[in-house]
Design a protein around this motif. Sequence first.
Motif, mmCIF file in Angstrom:
data_model
loop_
_atom_site.group_PDB
_atom_site.id
_atom_site.type_symbol
_atom_site.label_atom_id
_atom_site.label_comp_id
_atom_site.label_asym_id
_atom_site.label_seq_id
_atom_site.Cartn_x
_atom_site.Cartn_y
_atom_site.Cartn_z
ATOM 1 N N SER A 1 0.644 -1.183 0.108
ATOM 2 C CA SER A 1 -0.018 0.065 0.043
ATOM 3 C C SER A 1 1.006 1.059 -0.129
ATOM 4 O O SER A 1 0.439 2.315 -0.683
ATOM 5 C CB SER A 1 -0.999 -0.049 1.212
ATOM 6 O OG SER A 1 -0.278 -0.006 2.376
ATOM 7 N N THR B 1 -2.419 -5.485 -1.607
ATOM 8 C CA THR B 1 -3.109 -4.877 -0.331
ATOM 9 C C THR B 1 -4.277 -5.401 -0.079
ATOM 10 O O THR B 1 -4.744 -5.708 0.970
ATOM 11 C CB THR B 1 -3.316 -3.238 -0.573
ATOM 12 O OG1 THR B 1 -1.825 -2.757 -0.811
ATOM 13 C CG2 THR B 1 -3.713 -2.796 0.485
ATOM 14 N N PRO C 1 -5.464 3.519 0.664
ATOM 15 C CA PRO C 1 -5.103 2.034 1.098
ATOM 16 C C PRO C 1 -4.213 2.113 2.262
ATOM 17 O O PRO C 1 -4.073 1.411 3.129
ATOM 18 C CB PRO C 1 -4.803 1.258 -0.198
ATOM 19 C CG PRO C 1 -5.589 2.116 -1.280
ATOM 20 C CD PRO C 1 -5.426 3.308 -0.616
ATOM 21 N N PHE C 2 -2.928 2.953 1.880
ATOM 22 C CA PHE C 2 -2.061 3.170 3.049
ATOM 23 C C PHE C 2 -2.556 3.474 4.073
ATOM 24 O O PHE C 2 -2.109 2.962 5.099
ATOM 25 C CB PHE C 2 -0.692 3.956 2.252
ATOM 26 C CG PHE C 2 0.448 4.018 3.445
ATOM 27 C CD1 PHE C 2 1.346 2.910 3.574
ATOM 28 C CD2 PHE C 2 0.552 5.197 4.168
ATOM 29 C CE1 PHE C 2 2.274 3.289 4.731
ATOM 30 C CE2 PHE C 2 1.505 5.314 4.867
ATOM 31 C CZ PHE C 2 2.250 4.243 5.190
ATOM 32 N N CYS D 1 -0.119 -3.487 -6.882
ATOM 33 C CA CYS D 1 0.125 -3.188 -5.217
ATOM 34 C C CYS D 1 -1.358 -3.208 -4.754
ATOM 35 O O CYS D 1 -1.812 -3.501 -3.738
ATOM 36 C CB CYS D 1 0.432 -1.813 -5.373
ATOM 37 S SG CYS D 1 2.309 -1.687 -5.437
ATOM 38 N N HIS D 2 -2.452 -2.699 -5.593
ATOM 39 C CA HIS D 2 -3.715 -2.514 -5.082
ATOM 40 C C HIS D 2 -4.325 -4.126 -4.676
ATOM 41 O O HIS D 2 -4.998 -4.393 -3.723
ATOM 42 C CB HIS D 2 -4.699 -2.120 -5.964
ATOM 43 C CG HIS D 2 -4.609 -0.525 -5.916
ATOM 44 N ND1 HIS D 2 -4.181 0.348 -4.668
ATOM 45 C CD2 HIS D 2 -4.958 0.505 -6.754
ATOM 46 C CE1 HIS D 2 -4.088 1.447 -5.182
ATOM 47 N NE2 HIS D 2 -4.693 1.671 -6.442
ATOM 48 N N VAL E 1 -4.326 0.551 5.907
ATOM 49 C CA VAL E 1 -3.557 -0.480 6.357
ATOM 50 C C VAL E 1 -2.645 -0.015 7.417
ATOM 51 O O VAL E 1 -2.661 -0.774 8.736
ATOM 52 C CB VAL E 1 -2.507 -0.852 5.415
ATOM 53 C CG1 VAL E 1 -1.569 -2.122 5.663
ATOM 54 C CG2 VAL E 1 -3.392 -1.843 4.186
ATOM 55 N N SER F 1 -4.702 6.407 -4.487
ATOM 56 C CA SER F 1 -3.598 5.353 -4.191
ATOM 57 C C SER F 1 -3.031 5.651 -2.983
ATOM 58 O O SER F 1 -2.528 4.688 -2.328
ATOM 59 C CB SER F 1 -2.470 5.795 -5.336
ATOM 60 O OG SER F 1 -1.793 7.188 -5.108
#
Length: 195
Positions: free
Chosen positions: A12, A69, A181-182, A65-66, A185, A178
């Motif tokens: 993420s 994640t 999500p980070f 990446c998505h 998480v 983008s």
Amino acid sequence: MRHVPKWALLSSGLAPVLLAGGWTIAGLLEGPTYDPVAQTISVLAADGASGAWVMTGALVALGICHLVTACGLRVAAFAGRVALGGGGVAALVVALFPTPGSGGSLRHGSVAAAGFVLLAVWPLLAAVRGGTAPWGLRPAPSIAATAVMGLGAAWFLLGVHLHGAIGVSERFVTSCQSLWPFVVVASCVRHPGNA
């Protein structure tokens, strides 16, 4: 509470870096003919663009990446994980079907629109009710994130019709999509129940 693996932080966290790095490097390779204020990111990946290989690689990496994640974010509601993964698939398909060197592409535009929608609604769909949920998955932040992404997408669409600063609005909404999500998480990994 289900565990969120720390490797999901890597996937993420890389997503916004790879996306912004891709459009920055591809824009530099394209040179002064590319206007990041008035032109979309897709122009950088178009057939014949100087940095197409960089932007296409960034879109592929973003999609992966998505997907990674979404697999690691087990604490989120299933519908949200599916939407995030679907946004990742859309990024991969957009990379496979670039816009032509001039003009538009219905296939590219349709897949990009589907990706925008999936990535805008995933926070809302991923929300978990209850006071014990990690901050990023609580209803209020999830609704706020979806609202910001939805407003960003509306700004982009308005710019398309009015020939406005579509490059700026697209970068705003894709950056939000983008980065969120980070944020989610990180809130899950830091949550006391993530042991």
